[in-house]
Design a protein around this motif. Structure first.
Motif, PDB file in Angstrom:
ATOM      1  N   ALA A 103       8.329  13.044   1.358  1.00  0.00           N
ATOM      2  CA  ALA A 103       7.129  12.218   1.221  1.00  0.00           C
ATOM      3  C   ALA A 103       7.388  10.779   1.644  1.00  0.00           C
ATOM      4  N   ALA A 104       8.568  10.254   1.289  1.00  0.00           N
ATOM      5  CA  ALA A 104       8.883   8.861   1.610  1.00  0.00           C
ATOM      6  C   ALA A 104       9.012   8.627   3.105  1.00  0.00           C
ATOM      7  N   ALA A 105       9.279   9.693   3.860  1.00  0.00           N
ATOM      8  CA  ALA A 105       9.538   9.529   5.289  1.00  0.00           C
ATOM      9  C   ALA A 105       8.312   9.094   6.075  1.00  0.00           C
ATOM     10  N   TYR A 106       7.097   9.323   5.540  1.00  0.00           N
ATOM     11  CA  TYR A 106       5.931   8.987   6.353  1.00  0.00           C
ATOM     12  C   TYR A 106       4.854   8.219   5.595  1.00  0.00           C
ATOM     13  N   VAL A 107       5.178   7.625   4.440  1.00  0.00           N
ATOM     14  CA  VAL A 107       4.144   6.900   3.694  1.00  0.00           C
ATOM     15  C   VAL A 107       3.688   5.644   4.437  1.00  0.00           C
ATOM     16  N   PHE A 108       4.616   4.901   5.036  1.00  0.00           N
ATOM     17  CA  PHE A 108       4.229   3.663   5.719  1.00  0.00           C
ATOM     18  C   PHE A 108       3.498   3.949   7.027  1.00  0.00           C
ATOM     19  N   ALA A 109       3.892   5.021   7.709  1.00  0.00           N
ATOM     20  CA  ALA A 109       3.161   5.401   8.917  1.00  0.00           C
ATOM     21  C   ALA A 109       1.739   5.825   8.560  1.00  0.00           C
ATOM     22  N   THR A 110       1.583   6.532   7.447  1.00  0.00           N
ATOM     23  CA  THR A 110       0.241   6.925   7.003  1.00  0.00           C
ATOM     24  C   THR A 110      -0.585   5.699   6.643  1.00  0.00           C
ATOM     25  N   ALA A 111       0.008   4.747   5.929  1.00  0.00           N
ATOM     26  CA  ALA A 111      -0.709   3.532   5.537  1.00  0.00           C
ATOM     27  C   ALA A 111      -1.139   2.736   6.767  1.00  0.00           C
ATOM     28  N   VAL A 125      -2.501   7.410   1.118  1.00  0.00           N
ATOM     29  CA  VAL A 125      -1.051   7.621   1.102  1.00  0.00           C
ATOM     30  C   VAL A 125      -0.665   8.587  -0.019  1.00  0.00           C
ATOM     31  N   ALA A 126      -1.261   8.404  -1.208  1.00  0.00           N
ATOM     32  CA  ALA A 126      -0.938   9.277  -2.334  1.00  0.00           C
ATOM     33  C   ALA A 126      -1.329  10.722  -2.042  1.00  0.00           C
ATOM     34  N   VAL A 127      -2.482  10.921  -1.427  1.00  0.00           N
ATOM     35  CA  VAL A 127      -2.947  12.279  -1.128  1.00  0.00           C
ATOM     36  C   VAL A 127      -2.012  12.969  -0.144  1.00  0.00           C
ATOM     37  N   PHE A 128      -1.591  12.264   0.903  1.00  0.00           N
ATOM     38  CA  PHE A 128      -0.757  12.887   1.922  1.00  0.00           C
ATOM     39  C   PHE A 128       0.705  13.008   1.496  1.00  0.00           C
ATOM     40  N   ILE A 175       7.903  -0.667  10.801  1.00  0.00           N
ATOM     41  CA  ILE A 175       7.587   0.534  10.027  1.00  0.00           C
ATOM     42  C   ILE A 175       8.835   1.394   9.842  1.00  0.00           C
ATOM     43  N   ILE A 176       9.651   1.512  10.890  1.00  0.00           N
ATOM     44  CA  ILE A 176      10.887   2.286  10.797  1.00  0.00           C
ATOM     45  C   ILE A 176      11.834   1.667   9.771  1.00  0.00           C
ATOM     46  N   GLU A 216       0.824  -1.204   0.000  1.00  0.00           N
ATOM     47  CA  GLU A 216       0.000   0.000   0.000  1.00  0.00           C
ATOM     48  C   GLU A 216       0.860   1.256   0.000  1.00  0.00           C
ATOM     49  N   GLY A 217       1.896   1.261   0.844  1.00  0.00           N
ATOM     50  CA  GLY A 217       2.750   2.437   0.932  1.00  0.00           C
ATOM     51  C   GLY A 217       3.512   2.696  -0.352  1.00  0.00           C
ATOM     52  N   VAL A 218       4.090   1.652  -0.942  1.00  0.00           N
ATOM     53  CA  VAL A 218       4.880   1.823  -2.165  1.00  0.00           C
ATOM     54  C   VAL A 218       3.995   2.264  -3.330  1.00  0.00           C
TER      55      VAL A 218
END
Length: 272
Positions: A199-207, A142-145, A242-243, A79-81
């Motif tokens: 943007a890459a720093a928080y995509v997985f946390a958002t997902a 994820v895309a929106v944020f 996630i980290i 989802e994040g990628v």
């Protein structure tokens, strides 16, 4: 008094591996020190296991829960990628369009800025209604944020390109479109990659957060189950996963940057 002539001595160049070790060993040392202090404090103070767990206990808990942790990690990773790649493509295109058109800037930029002020907890239920519990809703979130920093840095990078680059290209007969995509974007690429890294720093946390608010699978649901059963070591384990995923994505962005436009130090050499 005569001084030795060192003009003809060979210049010593460090290997890339040695340079990397010299650059990153302080961070590694601090991380090891924090983990050691954490482990020693937990062993000495014996805090409630529901409040905090030692690093060794977290590793053991993660290993025991790996049959369920790994599938959840794959879902959140996908989802994040996917959301991140969509944000990169649309973000650069929007940044270019807003740079080229003041009308597009007036129409779209305020909406993009407003989208970043929306708390995830307030819009996630809407995406849950629209897309259900399927991963596509999390990809869209994820895309929106992740979109805004890429758009902003693309705009700023293009605006910072010196005018003489365009003048030289135009004098040589290049069209405006050719100059934009072959000159301006190349010069602005370093700043665009800066937005991509943000943007890459928080995509997985958002997902994971979006999953926590409503999903069938993923680290968010896994975290929710760990929280409901007061399994603090598992909560820490998911956090570290996630980290690690975020670090791997940042390394991938860094690798793509080096392969496409070279190392950051190359900008200092006009012949690079």
């Amino acid at each position: 008094m005569a001084f030795p002539d060192r003009r003809h001595e060979p210049v010593r160049h460090e290997s890339p591996t040695l340079r990397a070790l010299r650059r990153h060993w302080p961070t590694a040392a601090v991380v090891v020190a924090i983990l050691a202090i954490w482990q020693i404090w937990v062993d000495a103070a014996h805090p409630p296991v529901t409040a905090i767990a030692s690093p060794s206990r977290i590793v053991v808990a993660a290993a025991q829960a790996w049959p369920t942790l790994w599938p959840a990690t794959l879902v959140t990773f996908a989802e994040g990628v996917c959301g991140f790649l969509i944000a990169c493509i649309i973000g650069v295109l929007l940044g270019v369009g807003i740079h080229c058109s003041r009308t597009a800037y007036a129409a779209l930029f305020p909406l993009l800025a407003a989208a970043q002020t929306l708390p995830l907890i307030s819009i996630a239920p809407l995406f849950l209604i629209w897309f259900g519990f399927e991963p596509v809703g999390k990809v869209v979130i994820v895309a929106v944020f992740a979109l805004f920093p890429i758009v902003v840095q693309t705009m700023r990078g293009l605006e910072a390109v010196p005018a003489f680059y365009d003048d030289v290209a135009t004098t040589c007969g290049a069209s405006r479109a050719w100059t934009l995509f072959h000159v301006d974007l190349r010069v602005a690429a370093r700043q665009i990659f800066g937005g991509v890294r943000v943007a890459a720093a928080y995509v997985f946390a958002t997902a994971a957060t979006a999953e926590y608010l409503g999903a069938r699978r993923g680290l968010g649901i896994w975290l929710q189950a760990a929280y409901n059963s007061f399994q603090t070591p598992l909560i820490f384990a998911a956090t570290f996963v996630i980290i690690v995923m975020t670090a791997l994505l940042l390394l991938a962005v860094h690798a793509v940057e080096r392969l496409t436009i070279g190392a950051p130090g190359d900008d200092e050499d006009p012949d690079a």
